[in-house]
Motif scaffolding. Structure first.
Motif, PDB file in Angstrom:
ATOM      1  N   LYS A  60      66.918 -18.493 -22.974  1.00 20.62           N
ATOM      2  CA  LYS A  60      68.003 -19.288 -22.407  1.00 20.62           C
ATOM      3  C   LYS A  60      69.263 -19.070 -23.225  1.00 20.62           C
ATOM      4  O   LYS A  60      69.243 -19.108 -24.444  1.00 20.62           O
ATOM      5  N   GLN A  61      70.347 -18.824 -22.495  1.00 21.91           N
ATOM      6  CA  GLN A  61      71.642 -18.608 -23.124  1.00 21.91           C
ATOM      7  C   GLN A  61      72.693 -19.323 -22.284  1.00 21.91           C
ATOM      8  O   GLN A  61      72.799 -19.073 -21.076  1.00 21.91           O
ATOM      9  N   ASN A  62      73.416 -20.238 -22.890  1.00 23.55           N
ATOM     10  CA  ASN A  62      74.421 -21.039 -22.172  1.00 23.55           C
ATOM     11  C   ASN A  62      73.814 -21.757 -20.973  1.00 23.55           C
ATOM     12  O   ASN A  62      74.421 -21.831 -19.906  1.00 23.55           O
ATOM     13  N   GLY A  63      72.581 -22.247 -21.140  1.00 25.53           N
ATOM     14  CA  GLY A  63      71.913 -23.005 -20.089  1.00 25.53           C
ATOM     15  C   GLY A  63      71.294 -22.168 -18.983  1.00 25.53           C
ATOM     16  O   GLY A  63      70.703 -22.719 -18.058  1.00 25.53           O
ATOM     17  N   GLU A  64      71.436 -20.866 -19.044  1.00 26.20           N
ATOM     18  CA  GLU A  64      70.877 -19.981 -18.018  1.00 26.20           C
ATOM     19  C   GLU A  64      69.689 -19.200 -18.566  1.00 26.20           C
ATOM     20  O   GLU A  64      69.695 -18.781 -19.723  1.00 26.20           O
ATOM     21  N   VAL A  65      68.686 -18.978 -17.700  1.00 23.76           N
ATOM     22  CA  VAL A  65      67.526 -18.176 -18.080  1.00 23.76           C
ATOM     23  C   VAL A  65      67.848 -16.704 -17.838  1.00 23.76           C
ATOM     24  O   VAL A  65      68.284 -16.325 -16.752  1.00 23.76           O
ATOM     25  N   ASN A  66      67.656 -15.907 -18.861  1.00 21.13           N
ATOM     26  CA  ASN A  66      67.824 -14.458 -18.793  1.00 21.13           C
ATOM     27  C   ASN A  66      66.502 -13.807 -19.182  1.00 21.13           C
ATOM     28  O   ASN A  66      65.632 -14.465 -19.760  1.00 21.13           O
ATOM     29  N   SER A  67      66.359 -12.531 -18.891  1.00 21.83           N
ATOM     30  CA  SER A  67      65.158 -11.820 -19.336  1.00 21.83           C
ATOM     31  C   SER A  67      65.510 -10.372 -19.656  1.00 21.83           C
ATOM     32  O   SER A  67      66.493  -9.826 -19.169  1.00 21.83           O
ATOM     33  N   ILE A  68      64.660  -9.800 -20.510  1.00 20.79           N
ATOM     34  CA  ILE A  68      64.806  -8.404 -20.907  1.00 20.79           C
ATOM     35  C   ILE A  68      63.410  -7.827 -21.075  1.00 20.79           C
ATOM     36  O   ILE A  68      62.520  -8.500 -21.568  1.00 20.79           O
ATOM     37  N   ILE A  69      63.234  -6.598 -20.620  1.00 18.07           N
ATOM     38  CA  ILE A  69      61.962  -5.906 -20.809  1.00 18.07           C
ATOM     39  C   ILE A  69      61.969  -5.257 -22.190  1.00 18.07           C
ATOM     40  O   ILE A  69      62.899  -4.517 -22.526  1.00 18.07           O
ATOM     41  N   LEU A  70      60.949  -5.560 -22.981  1.00 14.46           N
ATOM     42  CA  LEU A  70      60.788  -4.976 -24.309  1.00 14.46           C
ATOM     43  C   LEU A  70      59.616  -3.998 -24.271  1.00 14.46           C
ATOM     44  O   LEU A  70      58.506  -4.364 -23.894  1.00 14.46           O
ATOM     45  N   ASN A  71      59.873  -2.769 -24.652  1.00 14.96           N
ATOM     46  CA  ASN A  71      58.848  -1.740 -24.732  1.00 14.96           C
ATOM     47  C   ASN A  71      58.444  -1.545 -26.189  1.00 14.96           C
ATOM     48  O   ASN A  71      59.102  -2.051 -27.097  1.00 14.96           O
ATOM     49  N   ALA A  72      57.386  -0.784 -26.406  1.00 15.24           N
ATOM     50  CA  ALA A  72      56.949  -0.488 -27.773  1.00 15.24           C
ATOM     51  C   ALA A  72      58.129   0.077 -28.558  1.00 15.24           C
ATOM     52  O   ALA A  72      58.819   0.986 -28.102  1.00 15.24           O
ATOM     53  N   GLY A  73      58.366  -0.492 -29.722  1.00 12.55           N
ATOM     54  CA  GLY A  73      59.491  -0.081 -30.565  1.00 12.55           C
ATOM     55  C   GLY A  73      60.698  -0.986 -30.441  1.00 12.55           C
ATOM     56  O   GLY A  73      61.599  -0.934 -31.276  1.00 12.55           O
ATOM     57  N   ASP A  74      60.733  -1.847 -29.417  1.00 17.16           N
ATOM     58  CA  ASP A  74      61.862  -2.756 -29.232  1.00 17.16           C
ATOM     59  C   ASP A  74      61.668  -4.028 -30.058  1.00 17.16           C
ATOM     60  O   ASP A  74      60.538  -4.488 -30.264  1.00 17.16           O
ATOM     61  N   ILE A  75      62.787  -4.603 -30.495  1.00 15.05           N
ATOM     62  CA  ILE A  75      62.779  -5.801 -31.327  1.00 15.05           C
ATOM     63  C   ILE A  75      63.680  -6.852 -30.700  1.00 15.05           C
ATOM     64  O   ILE A  75      64.808  -6.562 -30.306  1.00 15.05           O
ATOM     65  N   PHE A  76      63.176  -8.081 -30.629  1.00 15.51           N
ATOM     66  CA  PHE A  76      63.941  -9.237 -30.149  1.00 15.51           C
ATOM     67  C   PHE A  76      64.165 -10.152 -31.348  1.00 15.51           C
ATOM     68  O   PHE A  76      63.217 -10.511 -32.043  1.00 15.51           O
ATOM     69  N   PHE A  77      65.415 -10.517 -31.613  1.00 18.74           N
ATOM     70  CA  PHE A  77      65.737 -11.441 -32.689  1.00 18.74           C
ATOM     71  C   PHE A  77      66.135 -12.770 -32.074  1.00 18.74           C
ATOM     72  O   PHE A  77      67.107 -12.840 -31.313  1.00 18.74           O
ATOM     73  N   ALA A  78      65.359 -13.814 -32.379  1.00 15.03           N
ATOM     74  CA  ALA A  78      65.677 -15.160 -31.901  1.00 15.03           C
ATOM     75  C   ALA A  78      66.391 -15.895 -33.028  1.00 15.03           C
ATOM     76  O   ALA A  78      65.780 -16.218 -34.051  1.00 15.03           O
ATOM     77  N   SER A  79      67.676 -16.123 -32.853  1.00  9.34           N
ATOM     78  CA  SER A  79      68.425 -16.880 -33.859  1.00  9.34           C
ATOM     79  C   SER A  79      68.027 -18.354 -33.762  1.00  9.34           C
ATOM     80  O   SER A  79      67.340 -18.772 -32.823  1.00  9.34           O
ATOM     81  N   VAL A  80      68.445 -19.136 -34.727  1.00  7.50           N
ATOM     82  CA  VAL A  80      68.121 -20.560 -34.746  1.00  7.50           C
ATOM     83  C   VAL A  80      68.560 -21.195 -33.430  1.00  7.50           C
ATOM     84  O   VAL A  80      69.688 -20.987 -32.978  1.00  7.50           O
ATOM     85  N   GLY A  81      67.648 -21.917 -32.784  1.00 11.87           N
ATOM     86  CA  GLY A  81      67.967 -22.622 -31.543  1.00 11.87           C
ATOM     87  C   GLY A  81      67.756 -21.827 -30.265  1.00 11.87           C
ATOM     88  O   GLY A  81      67.991 -22.352 -29.179  1.00 11.87           O
ATOM     89  N   THR A  82      67.325 -20.570 -30.365  1.00 18.90           N
ATOM     90  CA  THR A  82      67.112 -19.755 -29.162  1.00 18.90           C
ATOM     91  C   THR A  82      65.795 -20.139 -28.491  1.00 18.90           C
ATOM     92  O   THR A  82      64.717 -19.913 -29.044  1.00 18.90           O
ATOM     93  N   GLU A  83      65.874 -20.728 -27.313  1.00 22.49           N
ATOM     94  CA  GLU A  83      64.666 -21.066 -26.551  1.00 22.49           C
ATOM     95  C   GLU A  83      64.201 -19.806 -25.832  1.00 22.49           C
ATOM     96  O   GLU A  83      64.986 -19.137 -25.169  1.00 22.49           O
ATOM     97  N   HIS A  84      62.899 -19.487 -25.955  1.00 25.23           N
ATOM     98  CA  HIS A  84      62.401 -18.234 -25.403  1.00 25.23           C
ATOM     99  C   HIS A  84      60.903 -18.319 -25.102  1.00 25.23           C
ATOM    100  O   HIS A  84      60.214 -19.215 -25.586  1.00 25.23           O
ATOM    101  N   VAL A  85      60.440 -17.364 -24.306  1.00 22.29           N
ATOM    102  CA  VAL A  85      59.014 -17.246 -23.989  1.00 22.29           C
ATOM    103  C   VAL A  85      58.716 -15.782 -23.666  1.00 22.29           C
ATOM    104  O   VAL A  85      59.496 -15.119 -22.982  1.00 22.29           O
ATOM    105  N   ALA A  86      57.605 -15.296 -24.199  1.00 24.34           N
ATOM    106  CA  ALA A  86      57.194 -13.905 -23.989  1.00 24.34           C
ATOM    107  C   ALA A  86      56.105 -13.832 -22.924  1.00 24.34           C
ATOM    108  O   ALA A  86      55.146 -14.595 -22.965  1.00 24.34           O
ATOM    109  N   HIS A  87      56.280 -12.900 -21.981  1.00 21.42           N
ATOM    110  CA  HIS A  87      55.295 -12.648 -20.927  1.00 21.42           C
ATOM    111  C   HIS A  87      54.870 -11.184 -21.020  1.00 21.42           C
ATOM    112  O   HIS A  87      55.595 -10.299 -20.552  1.00 21.42           O
TER     113      HIS A  87
END
Length: 103
Positions: A60-87
């Motif tokens: 969630k960013q600015n109240g909106e749900v976004n998504s990104i596909i992460l492949n092997a080798g990709d990194i997601f950084f969740a800063s403090v307060g970043t609401e997220h879920v991995a599928h």
């Protein structure tokens, strides 16, 4: 010293983990999963690195749900307060670095 073959790691349940290190309260864990996690906000920052498989990361960013596909080798950084879920899309192995005791 330990060598870990991440592609060979499995767990008896989704999001099962192998504890690799605890460095002054920051944990490094290898997770295996084939099911989504839950929406959450970590107690601090999180580094989420896909080692094997594909993960659809929703956040969630600015109240909106976004998504990104992460492949092997990709990194997601969740800063403090970043609401997220991995599928994961099938089986995935993920290296997670975060504050000890974080969700």
């Amino acid at each position: 010293m330990e060598i870990i073959r991440s592609r060979e790691f499995t767990a008896n349940k989704a999001w099962g983990a192998k504890d690799i290190a605890n460095m002054n309260g920051v944990t490094t864990r290898l997770h295996w999963t084939d099911k989504p996690y839950i929406w959450h906000v970590n107690d601090g920052e999180e580094v989420f690195a896909v080692l094997h498989g594909v993960v659809n990361m929703f956040y969630k960013q600015n109240g909106e749900v976004n998504s990104i596909i992460l492949n092997a080798g990709d990194i997601f950084f969740a800063s403090v307060g970043t609401e997220h879920v991995a599928h994961p899309q099938g089986e995935a192995r993920i290296l997670v670095i975060e504050r000890e005791g974080s969700i």
